[in-house]
Design an enzyme around this catalytic site. Structure first.
Site, PDB file in Angstrom:
ATOM      1  CD  GLN A   1       5.826   3.519  -0.566  1.00  0.00           C
ATOM      2  OE1 GLN A   1       6.389   3.874   0.282  1.00  0.00           O
ATOM      3  NE2 GLN A   1       4.588   4.287  -0.354  1.00  0.00           N
TER       4      GLN A   1
ATOM      5  NE  ARG B   1       5.847   3.325   4.120  1.00  0.00           N
ATOM      6  CZ  ARG B   1       5.110   4.633   4.469  1.00  0.00           C
ATOM      7  NH1 ARG B   1       4.007   4.575   5.029  1.00  0.00           N
ATOM      8  NH2 ARG B   1       5.575   5.736   4.558  1.00  0.00           N
TER       9      ARG B   1
ATOM     10  CB  SER C   1      13.530   1.562  10.427  1.00  0.00           C
ATOM     11  OG  SER C   1      12.655   1.244   9.198  1.00  0.00           O
TER      12      SER C   1
ATOM     13  CG  ASP D   1       6.187   6.443  10.261  1.00  0.00           C
ATOM     14  OD1 ASP D   1       5.210   6.229   9.249  1.00  0.00           O
ATOM     15  OD2 ASP D   1       7.116   5.613  10.382  1.00  0.00           O
ATOM     16  CB  SER D   2       7.982   8.918  15.819  1.00  0.00           C
ATOM     17  OG  SER D   2       7.141   7.681  16.138  1.00  0.00           O
TER      18      SER D   2
ATOM     19  NE  ARG E   1       8.362  11.268   6.725  1.00  0.00           N
ATOM     20  CZ  ARG E   1       8.541  10.047   6.104  1.00  0.00           C
ATOM     21  NH1 ARG E   1       7.494   9.124   6.160  1.00  0.00           N
ATOM     22  NH2 ARG E   1       9.313  10.085   4.983  1.00  0.00           N
TER      23      ARG E   1
ATOM     24  CG  HIS F   1       9.781  14.097  24.749  1.00  0.00           C
ATOM     25  ND1 HIS F   1      10.569  13.335  24.505  1.00  0.00           N
ATOM     26  CD2 HIS F   1       9.936  15.146  25.331  1.00  0.00           C
ATOM     27  CE1 HIS F   1      11.784  14.052  24.917  1.00  0.00           C
ATOM     28  NE2 HIS F   1      11.109  15.053  25.194  1.00  0.00           N
TER      29      HIS F   1
ATOM     30  CG  HIS G   1       6.805   2.271   8.095  1.00  0.00           C
ATOM     31  ND1 HIS G   1       6.929   3.954   8.333  1.00  0.00           N
ATOM     32  CD2 HIS G   1       7.564   2.279   6.783  1.00  0.00           C
ATOM     33  CE1 HIS G   1       7.406   4.352   7.348  1.00  0.00           C
ATOM     34  NE2 HIS G   1       7.913   3.422   6.342  1.00  0.00           N
TER      35      HIS G   1
ATOM     36  CB  THR H   1      11.662   8.839   1.690  1.00  0.00           C
ATOM     37  OG1 THR H   1      11.655   7.493   1.886  1.00  0.00           O
ATOM     38  CG2 THR H   1      10.273   9.584   1.215  1.00  0.00           C
TER      39      THR H   1
HETATM   40  P1  NAD Z   1      16.495   1.671  -4.276  1.00  0.00           P
HETATM   41  O1  NAD Z   1      15.802   0.937  -5.798  1.00  0.00           O
HETATM   42  O2  NAD Z   1      16.936   2.962  -4.779  1.00  0.00           O
HETATM   43  O3  NAD Z   1      17.580   0.375  -3.920  1.00  0.00           O
HETATM   44  C1  NAD Z   1      17.225  -0.756  -3.668  1.00  0.00           C
HETATM   45  C2  NAD Z   1      18.532  -1.608  -3.939  1.00  0.00           C
HETATM   46  O4  NAD Z   1      18.232  -2.937  -3.662  1.00  0.00           O
HETATM   47  C3  NAD Z   1      18.952  -1.603  -5.400  1.00  0.00           C
HETATM   48  O5  NAD Z   1      19.963  -1.118  -5.460  1.00  0.00           O
HETATM   49  C4  NAD Z   1      18.943  -3.085  -5.779  1.00  0.00           C
HETATM   50  O6  NAD Z   1      20.053  -3.265  -6.783  1.00  0.00           O
HETATM   51  C5  NAD Z   1      19.004  -3.722  -4.335  1.00  0.00           C
HETATM   52  N1  NAD Z   1      18.664  -5.197  -4.337  1.00  0.00           N
HETATM   53  C6  NAD Z   1      17.511  -5.647  -4.936  1.00  0.00           C
HETATM   54  N2  NAD Z   1      17.528  -6.926  -4.516  1.00  0.00           N
HETATM   55  C7  NAD Z   1      18.491  -7.154  -3.873  1.00  0.00           C
HETATM   56  C8  NAD Z   1      19.261  -8.388  -3.378  1.00  0.00           C
HETATM   57  N3  NAD Z   1      18.351  -9.474  -3.370  1.00  0.00           N
HETATM   58  N4  NAD Z   1      20.158  -8.348  -2.554  1.00  0.00           N
HETATM   59  C9  NAD Z   1      20.838  -7.178  -2.711  1.00  0.00           C
HETATM   60  N5  NAD Z   1      20.437  -5.914  -3.143  1.00  0.00           N
HETATM   61  C10 NAD Z   1      19.223  -5.818  -3.808  1.00  0.00           C
HETATM   62  O7  NAD Z   1      15.327   1.840  -3.282  1.00  0.00           O
HETATM   63  P2  NAD Z   1      15.366   2.469  -1.918  1.00  0.00           P
HETATM   64  O8  NAD Z   1      14.834   4.110  -2.179  1.00  0.00           O
HETATM   65  O9  NAD Z   1      16.639   2.526  -1.514  1.00  0.00           O
HETATM   66  O10 NAD Z   1      14.274   1.850  -1.148  1.00  0.00           O
HETATM   67  C11 NAD Z   1      14.849   0.428  -0.464  1.00  0.00           C
HETATM   68  C12 NAD Z   1      13.678   0.024   0.397  1.00  0.00           C
HETATM   69  O11 NAD Z   1      13.484   0.862   1.688  1.00  0.00           O
HETATM   70  C13 NAD Z   1      12.286   0.141  -0.244  1.00  0.00           C
HETATM   71  O12 NAD Z   1      11.718  -1.065   0.124  1.00  0.00           O
HETATM   72  C14 NAD Z   1      11.754   1.256   0.522  1.00  0.00           C
HETATM   73  O13 NAD Z   1      10.262   1.200   0.333  1.00  0.00           O
HETATM   74  C15 NAD Z   1      12.130   1.064   1.966  1.00  0.00           C
HETATM   75  N6  NAD Z   1      12.007   2.515   2.466  1.00  0.00           N
HETATM   76  C16 NAD Z   1      11.848   2.179   3.979  1.00  0.00           C
HETATM   77  C17 NAD Z   1      11.498   3.348   4.891  1.00  0.00           C
HETATM   78  C18 NAD Z   1      11.191   3.149   6.239  1.00  0.00           C
HETATM   79  O14 NAD Z   1      10.835   3.898   7.040  1.00  0.00           O
HETATM   80  N7  NAD Z   1      11.238   1.771   6.617  1.00  0.00           N
HETATM   81  C19 NAD Z   1      11.738   4.384   4.509  1.00  0.00           C
HETATM   82  C20 NAD Z   1      12.180   4.554   2.894  1.00  0.00           C
HETATM   83  C21 NAD Z   1      12.451   3.725   2.029  1.00  0.00           C
END
Ligand code: NAD
Length: 329
Positions: free
Chosen positions: A98, A104, A159, A164-165, A167, A184, A191, A246
């Site tokens: 994001q 998201r 995940s 969120d939980s 937090r 708890h 998410h 994050t």
């Molecule tokens: P980032 O941009 O720092 O890293 C993403 C990485 O993915 C980059 O290094 C990029 O080169 C790599 N990448 C892109 N396409 C690829 C592919 N096909 N194969 C291999 N690598 C590839 O982003 P980030 O901050 O690390 O966030 C990553 C993801 O995690 C985002 O979608 C973010 O929204 C998500 N996220 C989820 C949660 C959650 O609670 N589920 C929390 C935080 C972030």
């Protein structure tokens, strides 16, 4: 499966399950998960795969320079998917993140396209892996991975609302001046914006929150509850505005899920998994507390829900389905 004979001997001697963990994406989230995994000794062999060779090489090098200070493990990084060969567990963090002001679900199309290309290539080298999805929107990406991989339900989960939980628990603990470990309480559903707080089952050391009124520790008013939940929902945006991503809490939350999986803990966690005829919710991945162990994710627990929570959960399922349909699932 481990190729290093020394590590094989060490894990056998200590009766530790020899595990190869592959983390896909070496960005803020992937690199922090690797760092937290090393510190907590989650897996004996960790590999990072990223399409950006300079980034993945640099992260692997930096992490390797700390190996002396953590439990015995190896870590490698590559832009060649071959590095994931024979991984037991694959954590997917690859994809767009994001930007300030983005939701998201704005990431759904781009990250679904990445997932459709990536998952078959990983399965080709690691057909026995269990997949843990972190990439957002995580409920949609979990669903897409489950469908395109053809893997059984227990081996693909996200995940979800574990972060969120945590937090949520942190904010409740702070208001009531108690240790966060004694709180708890779960956030369930998406998410994302349609997630819901399960206030009716929340408790502090078995005292239901609605009955909590302890001298010196206060109680939660309706206004407190509204503020806490609002804060949970906007936490990611607040952090992204300040530092662009994050990473620490999601790193630790992911490691907690991996420990449940790899150490066969049967721990209850609100991960995102496929629901089938659960409270009239069907064929959608979202978070409800589930038991996680070596076999993966079990079916959701029959948690108590009041009518508002039930309606909220069903609404959240419909919200995720709208995004799923928009990306062709
Ligand atoms: P980032 O941009 O720092 O890293 C993403 C990485 O993915 C980059 O290094 C990029 O080169 C790599 N990448 C892109 N396409 C690829 C592919 N096909 N194969 C291999 N690598 C590839 O982003 P980030 O901050 O690390 O966030 C990553 C993801 O995690 C985002 O979608 C973010 O929204 C998500 N996220 C989820 C949660 C959650 O609670 N589920 C929390 C935080 C972030």
């Amino acid at each position: 499966m481990l190729s290093d004979p020394l590590l094989q001997k060490l894990t056998t001697d200590q009766n530790i399950m020899p595990t190869k963990l592959a983390i896909i994406g070496a960005g803020s989230v992937g690199a922090t998960i690797a760092y937290a995994c090393l510190i907590r000794g989650v897996a004996k062999s960790i590999v990072l795969y990223d399409t950006n060779p300079a980034k993945v090489t640099a992260e692997a090098l930096d992490l390797n320079h700390g190996l002396q200070f953590v439990p015995m493990a190896t870590l490698d990084g590559s832009a060649d998917v071959e590095i994931c060969r024979d991984a037991d567990v694959v954590v997917v963090t690859a994809g767009a993140k994001q930007k300030p002001g983005q939701s998201r679900t704005d990431l759904a199309a781009a990250n679904t396209a990445i997932c459709k290309d990536l998952v078959p290539r990983i399965l080709n080298v690691a057909p026995n892996a269990t997949f843990l999805l972190v990439t957002n929107p995580v409920d949609v990406i979990t669903h897409v991975t489950l469908k395109i991989s053809g893997l059984p339900r227990p081996r693909v989960f996200g995940s979800g609302t574990v972060l969120d939980s945590s937090r949520f628990r942190f904010l409740i603990a702070k208001r009531l001046k108690v240790a966060v470990q004694n709180v708890h309480a779960h956030i369930a559903g998406e998410h994302g914006d349609s997630e819901i707080p399960l206030w009716s089952s929340a408790h502090v050391a078995s005292v239901p929150l609605h009955a909590w009124a302890v001298p010196g520790h206060g109680k939660l008013t309706v206004r407190d509850r509204t503020e806490i939940f609002q804060n949970v929902k906007t936490a990611a945006q607040q952090i992204i505005e300040g530092k662009g991503a994050t990473n620490y809490a999601i790193g630790l939350a992911t490691v907690r899920i991996l420990e449940a999986l790899l150490h066969d803990e049967s721990r209850v966690l609100p991960v995102s998994s496929l629901l089938t005829n659960y409270q009239e919710i069907d064929d959608v991945c979202l978070s409800v507390p589930c038991i996680v162990n070596r076999a993966g994710v079990e079916p959701p627990l029959p948690i108590p829900l009041n009518p508002a929570e039930l309606a909220g959960l069903r609404n959240s399922a419909e919200t995720i389905k709208v995004t799923l349909r928009a990306v062709g699932f």
